[in-house]
Design a protein around this motif. Structure first.
Motif, PDB file in Angstrom:
ATOM      1  N   GLU A  98      15.426  19.859  68.307  1.00 19.25           N
ATOM      2  CA  GLU A  98      14.722  20.730  67.346  1.00 19.25           C
ATOM      3  C   GLU A  98      13.299  20.259  67.119  1.00 19.25           C
ATOM      4  O   GLU A  98      12.356  21.047  67.123  1.00 19.25           O
ATOM      5  N   LEU A  99      13.197  18.950  66.934  1.00 13.04           N
ATOM      6  CA  LEU A  99      11.869  18.387  66.703  1.00 13.04           C
ATOM      7  C   LEU A  99      10.943  18.676  67.869  1.00 13.04           C
ATOM      8  O   LEU A  99       9.807  19.089  67.688  1.00 13.04           O
ATOM      9  N   GLN A 100      11.526  18.493  69.058  1.00 11.95           N
ATOM     10  CA  GLN A 100      10.729  18.723  70.254  1.00 11.95           C
ATOM     11  C   GLN A 100      10.231  20.173  70.307  1.00 11.95           C
ATOM     12  O   GLN A 100       9.069  20.436  70.609  1.00 11.95           O
ATOM     13  N   LEU A 101      11.139  21.057  69.949  1.00  8.23           N
ATOM     14  CA  LEU A 101      10.803  22.478  69.938  1.00  8.23           C
ATOM     15  C   LEU A 101       9.655  22.738  68.961  1.00  8.23           C
ATOM     16  O   LEU A 101       8.695  23.440  69.267  1.00  8.23           O
ATOM     17  N   SER A 102       9.798  22.124  67.762  1.00  9.78           N
ATOM     18  CA  SER A 102       8.758  22.314  66.748  1.00  9.78           C
ATOM     19  C   SER A 102       7.430  21.788  67.268  1.00  9.78           C
ATOM     20  O   SER A 102       6.396  22.438  67.121  1.00  9.78           O
ATOM     21  N   VAL A 103       7.500  20.611  67.890  1.00 10.87           N
ATOM     22  CA  VAL A 103       6.267  20.033  68.398  1.00 10.87           C
ATOM     23  C   VAL A 103       5.643  20.983  69.415  1.00 10.87           C
ATOM     24  O   VAL A 103       4.454  21.291  69.363  1.00 10.87           O
ATOM     25  N   GLU A 104       6.487  21.505  70.300  1.00 11.53           N
ATOM     26  CA  GLU A 104       5.965  22.439  71.318  1.00 11.53           C
ATOM     27  C   GLU A 104       5.356  23.672  70.674  1.00 11.53           C
ATOM     28  O   GLU A 104       4.287  24.131  71.040  1.00 11.53           O
ATOM     29  N   LYS A 105       6.116  24.162  69.689  1.00 12.16           N
ATOM     30  CA  LYS A 105       5.667  25.372  69.005  1.00 12.16           C
ATOM     31  C   LYS A 105       4.307  25.140  68.373  1.00 12.16           C
ATOM     32  O   LYS A 105       3.369  25.910  68.555  1.00 12.16           O
ATOM     33  N   PHE A 106       4.241  24.031  67.612  1.00 15.72           N
ATOM     34  CA  PHE A 106       2.993  23.781  66.899  1.00 15.72           C
ATOM     35  C   PHE A 106       1.854  23.472  67.840  1.00 15.72           C
ATOM     36  O   PHE A 106       0.738  23.910  67.620  1.00 15.72           O
ATOM     37  N   SER A 107       2.169  22.752  68.913  1.00 11.22           N
ATOM     38  CA  SER A 107       1.067  22.441  69.809  1.00 11.22           C
ATOM     39  C   SER A 107       0.620  23.689  70.546  1.00 11.22           C
ATOM     40  O   SER A 107      -0.549  23.834  70.879  1.00 11.22           O
ATOM     41  N   SER A 108       1.566  24.619  70.755  1.00  5.42           N
ATOM     42  CA  SER A 108       1.143  25.863  71.404  1.00  5.42           C
ATOM     43  C   SER A 108       0.278  26.678  70.446  1.00  5.42           C
ATOM     44  O   SER A 108      -0.708  27.278  70.845  1.00  5.42           O
ATOM     45  N   ILE A 109       0.681  26.649  69.170  1.00  7.04           N
ATOM     46  CA  ILE A 109      -0.160  27.345  68.187  1.00  7.04           C
ATOM     47  C   ILE A 109      -1.530  26.692  68.150  1.00  7.04           C
ATOM     48  O   ILE A 109      -2.571  27.348  68.181  1.00  7.04           O
ATOM     49  N   PHE A 110      -1.499  25.392  68.107  1.00 10.53           N
ATOM     50  CA  PHE A 110      -2.730  24.629  68.025  1.00 10.53           C
ATOM     51  C   PHE A 110      -3.650  24.942  69.199  1.00 10.53           C
ATOM     52  O   PHE A 110      -4.831  25.185  69.037  1.00 10.53           O
ATOM     53  N   SER A 111      -3.038  24.998  70.397  1.00 11.11           N
ATOM     54  CA  SER A 111      -3.909  25.168  71.560  1.00 11.11           C
ATOM     55  C   SER A 111      -4.285  26.621  71.818  1.00 11.11           C
ATOM     56  O   SER A 111      -5.365  26.895  72.307  1.00 11.11           O
ATOM     57  N   SER A 112      -3.362  27.516  71.479  1.00 11.34           N
ATOM     58  CA  SER A 112      -3.678  28.903  71.825  1.00 11.34           C
ATOM     59  C   SER A 112      -4.128  29.731  70.630  1.00 11.34           C
ATOM     60  O   SER A 112      -4.346  30.922  70.758  1.00 11.34           O
ATOM     61  N   ALA A 113      -4.279  29.125  69.459  1.00 10.48           N
ATOM     62  CA  ALA A 113      -4.670  29.890  68.272  1.00 10.48           C
ATOM     63  C   ALA A 113      -6.006  30.564  68.510  1.00 10.48           C
ATOM     64  O   ALA A 113      -6.859  30.053  69.247  1.00 10.48           O
ATOM     65  N   ASN A 114      -6.181  31.696  67.892  1.00 11.70           N
ATOM     66  CA  ASN A 114      -7.430  32.427  68.029  1.00 11.70           C
ATOM     67  C   ASN A 114      -8.518  31.746  67.208  1.00 11.70           C
ATOM     68  O   ASN A 114      -9.698  31.901  67.478  1.00 11.70           O
ATOM     69  N   ASP A 115      -8.091  31.008  66.194  1.00 12.11           N
ATOM     70  CA  ASP A 115      -9.044  30.261  65.383  1.00 12.11           C
ATOM     71  C   ASP A 115      -9.290  28.907  66.041  1.00 12.11           C
ATOM     72  O   ASP A 115      -8.412  28.374  66.714  1.00 12.11           O
ATOM     73  N   ALA A 116     -10.497  28.416  65.817  1.00  5.72           N
ATOM     74  CA  ALA A 116     -10.775  27.053  66.263  1.00  5.72           C
ATOM     75  C   ALA A 116     -10.185  26.123  65.206  1.00  5.72           C
ATOM     76  O   ALA A 116     -10.364  26.358  64.013  1.00  5.72           O
ATOM     77  N   ILE A 117      -9.414  25.125  65.647  1.00  4.49           N
ATOM     78  CA  ILE A 117      -8.807  24.217  64.686  1.00  4.49           C
ATOM     79  C   ILE A 117      -9.359  22.815  64.918  1.00  4.49           C
ATOM     80  O   ILE A 117      -9.366  22.307  66.051  1.00  4.49           O
TER      81      ILE A 117
END
Lengths: 610, 133
Positions: free
Chosen positions: A128-147
């Motif tokens: 689960e943690l791994q999934l969350s990490v993937e999810k968040f890192s995908s959001i982080f990398s592909s977000a339309n906003d600059a983070i």
């Protein structure tokens, strides 16, 4: 002692749900404890034979891996500690950790000793943690906003996503380690710094609009959202989301321009909702109407602007268009707040959204008073011109016919005289010559009279008691009235006044009285009824007789022309109604007639009272 | 064929009188009958419609007349059941081109003569009638 210790281990392992297994390298004899059997969901009397224990490892990567590890342990004496996925006897998927120690005697592997622990719960958590990490890192990398993640201890950017690189023009590696203030143009640094500091102290999600400066020095309007903080190793990190709002800014600027145009244009603009009440008006509209914004909003603009002379038909047309949500263009006489009239050209346009839902009406208008006044003046001039033209036509006719007929008679007489030899005969024709000249001078006198009427359009009109004038006319004609046995009645109040030139009114009354007498019917008792009515700006006197009447279809077009008579009367000269008409027109009035042959006529005298 | 009877239709009595004098001095016709309004002329024509012997050979017609004008006379005349060929000459003081134009729309109208009528014009008319006959 040793036995006791081992027993103790077993018990401890059992209570910790750790299974224990042992395999003899030489004989491949295996023994499993109860915990292992429980994990594998096999009966307690299950005996592992010929290494079939391997088959519980899920086919594929897991089974291949354990095979290799066991072989290496057996052949090379290498221990291992690995995690595997297994499939139990009851076909359940579990995760286990298998630790294997190799017992070496005389340099040779003798036994494999190991533990077997169910780690399914832990593995699921990890997954689960791994999934969350993937999810968040995908959001982080592909977000339309600059983070950006900022290390608040020194203000340096510790991480950012790929969109940040796009936005700032820096390479991602260039951004990391950069001080956050470098992202902002000098003039905005203080503002951005304060904002970030504020967010460090408070928690709520806040947004601010500012600009960032790209690597190439270009300023881009952005919106910064901040508020997320996290702490790692006593260092607080702040997460900033930066969004490019250039497009929105462009639209906003355009909108600002449009609204500036709408409010500053000299055309009036009113926005009206679907109920027809105003929601906004521009300055030009307020200036024109004299109302202020509070007086307009929530009102129907048409209601505010209409007045006594506003055309009802036009109002109805506009109401219908609003009801049917249709666009319309009208020109209407409106009134300002101070009840001053103005002509208003109005274009009502409907506005629909992209789903074709009606949003509102936009009324764009302008004051066209001067144009309409010019048009009305032009129309009036045209009327005057065409009436002058028809008078002129009449005159041409008079000259061409009436005068010509007399002069041609005279020349005929001259011709006859010339062609007569006997002097006595010649002299006898002079009586005819005299008759001809008399008729000519009579015609010229009438003409003179008409020209006089047409010239005296500027004579002062005065208020005259109509009843009084009628009585005077009756008196003047008393003999003829008595002779003709006509009954003349009227319903004119004694105090009713009309506005007219006295001499003309005299002449008009005399003319209509004599007409009624001249053209009375011999088949019945003659009557003439005089009444009045008020039609708009006119006081209308009705002269209704039961005389001969005339066929208006045949003669309507020439009844008020000159020298037109319709009855076989000796004294009909065809001049009376022509003069009456001219006199009325000289006073801005007019004459109309209703008549039926054999039944009588009603002459309507319109006297302009304004 | 000789022009025997001619009707003169004109509301102006002086004109009728002068026409009569001129015609009597000329060989235009043998007999003249005068009408001061067109309605009387129509009545007379209607009365004698069946008797070609006493119907006129020619009519001199004025245009501007009270009660019934020349045009109204022509409209009624056309509808009369007359078989005899009667030549109608418009004889008017009107020099309005619209009137001249209007006259050409009536087949029965043989000529449009502008007043004043002179001996010369009557002579020309005589020739025209004999040509027509």
């Amino acid at each position: 002692m040793m036995e006791e210790k081992l027993e103790l281990y077993f018990k401890a392992a059992q209570s910790a749900k750790i299974g224990i297994w042992k395999m003899n390298v030489a004989t491949h004899d295996e023994s499993w404890d109860a915990v292992i059997k429980c994990i594998l969901e096999v009966p307690e009397d299950f005996k592992p034979v010929n290494g079939n224990g391997i088959n519980f490892y899920t086919e594929g990567e897991n089974r291949n891996r354990i095979k290799i590890l066991i072989e290496r342990a057996v052949n090379e004496g290498i221990s291992f500690d690995e995690k595997f996925q297994i499939t139990t006897a009851k076909n359940n998927i579990k995760y286990i950790e298998c630790i294997c120690q190799v017992e070496i005697i005389d340099g040779k592997p003798m036994n494999l000793l190991g533990t077997f622990q169910d780690i399914t719960n832990e593995q699921n958590l990890i997954n689960e943690l791994q999934l969350s990490v993937e999810k968040f890192s995908s959001i982080f990398s592909s977000a339309n906003d600059a983070i950006f993640i900022i290390d608040t201890s020194n203000g340096l950017i510790s991480d950012c996503n790929s969109r940040s690189a796009e936005l700032t023009g820096y390479d991602r590696f260039e951004v990391v380690g950069l001080h956050n203030s470098k992202l902002f143009p000098k003039e905005f640094r203080k503002k951005a710094g304060l904002f970030l500091k504020y967010n460090l102290q408070k928690n709520p999600y806040t947004v601010v609009e500012t600009y960032i400066k790209t690597k190439f020095g270009k300023s881009i309007p952005v919106e910064i959202a901040s508020g997320k903080k996290f702490k790692v190793d006593n260092i607080t990190y702040l997460v900033c989301f930066i969004r490019d709002i250039s497009e929105r800014k462009n639209v906003e600027n355009k909108l600002n321009l449009l609204s500036l145009a709408a409010s500053e244009t000299t055309d009036t603009i009113v926005i009206v909702n679907k109920e027809g009440t105003a929601v906004w008006a521009n300055q030009a509209y307020l200036n024109l109407t004299g109302f202020n914004m509070e007086e307009i909003i929530g009102q129907k603009p048409g209601n505010l602007s209409k007045g006594p002379e506003t055309d009802v038909q036009t109002i109805l047309l506009m109401k219908k268009a609003i009801k049917n949500k249709e666009s319309i263009k009208i020109t209407i006489l409106n009134y300002t707040k101070n009840k001053e009239k103005y002509w208003f050209e109005l274009n009502i346009t409907t506005v629909f959204d992209s789903q074709n839902n009606f949003i509102n009406f936009i009324g764009v208008g302008r004051n066209v008073t001067s144009r309409i006044e010019k048009e009305l003046e032009l129309k009036r001039l045209l009327e005057v011109t065409s009436s002058q033209n028809s008078k002129l036509f009449n005159f041409t006719h008079i000259v061409s016919h009436n005068i010509r007929s007399h002069t041609s008679n005279l020349s005929m007489i001259v011709d006859v005289i010339e062609n007569t030899d006997c002097v006595d005969d010649k002299l006898s024709y002079f009586d005819l010559f005299k008759e001809g000249t008399e008729k000519l001078s009579e015609s010229i006198e009438y003409l003179n009279e008409i020209i006089c009427v047409q010239q005296k359009t500027n004579i002062e009109k005065t208020k005259i008691f109509l009843k009084n004038e009628i009585e005077k006319t009756k008196m003047a004609l008393s003999l003829v009235i008595k002779e003709s046995e006509i009954t003349i009645t009227d319903t004119i109040p004694i105090d009713l006044t009309v506005t007219a030139i006295p001499a003309y009114l005299d002449s008009i009354l005399l003319n209509l009285f004599t007409n009624a007498i001249k053209y009375k019917s011999l088949e019945r008792n003659s009557t003439l009824e005089i009444g009045y009515e008020i039609i708009k700006d006119y006081l209308v006197i009705n002269f209704k007789d039961n005389g001969l009447g005339l066929n208006l279809e045949k003669n309507g077009h020439k009844i008020f022309g000159m020298y037109k008579t319709f009855h076989d009367n000796e004294d009909a000269k065809g001049i009376g109604l022509f003069i009456t008409k001219n006199q009325l027109e000289a006073m801005n009035g007019k004459i109309e007639v209703e008549s039926k042959e054999g039944e009588g006529s009603n002459f309507k005298i319109y006297l302009y009272e304004k | 064929m000789k022009n025997k009877l001619t009707y003169i239709i004109d509301d102006d009595k002086l004109t009728v009188k002068l026409m009569s004098i001129l015609i009597s001095k000329n060989d235009f016709c043998e007999e003249i009958e005068s009408f001061y309004n067109a309605k009387d002329a129509i009545s007379k024509l209607k009365e004698n419609a069946g008797d070609n012997g006493i119907l006129p050979d020619a009519i001199l017609l004025d245009l501007n007349m009270p009660v019934m004008d020349g045009w109204q006379f022509l409209d009624e005349f056309i509808s009369l059941p007359i078989t005899k060929e009667i030549h109608i000459f418009i004889m008017t003081s009107s020099i309005d081109p619209a009137d001249i134009e209007m006259a050409t729309t009536y087949k029965v109208v043989k000529e449009y003569i502008m007043k004043p009528i002179t001996t010369q014009k009557l002579d020309d008319l005589c020739k025209l009638i004999s040509d027509l006959n």
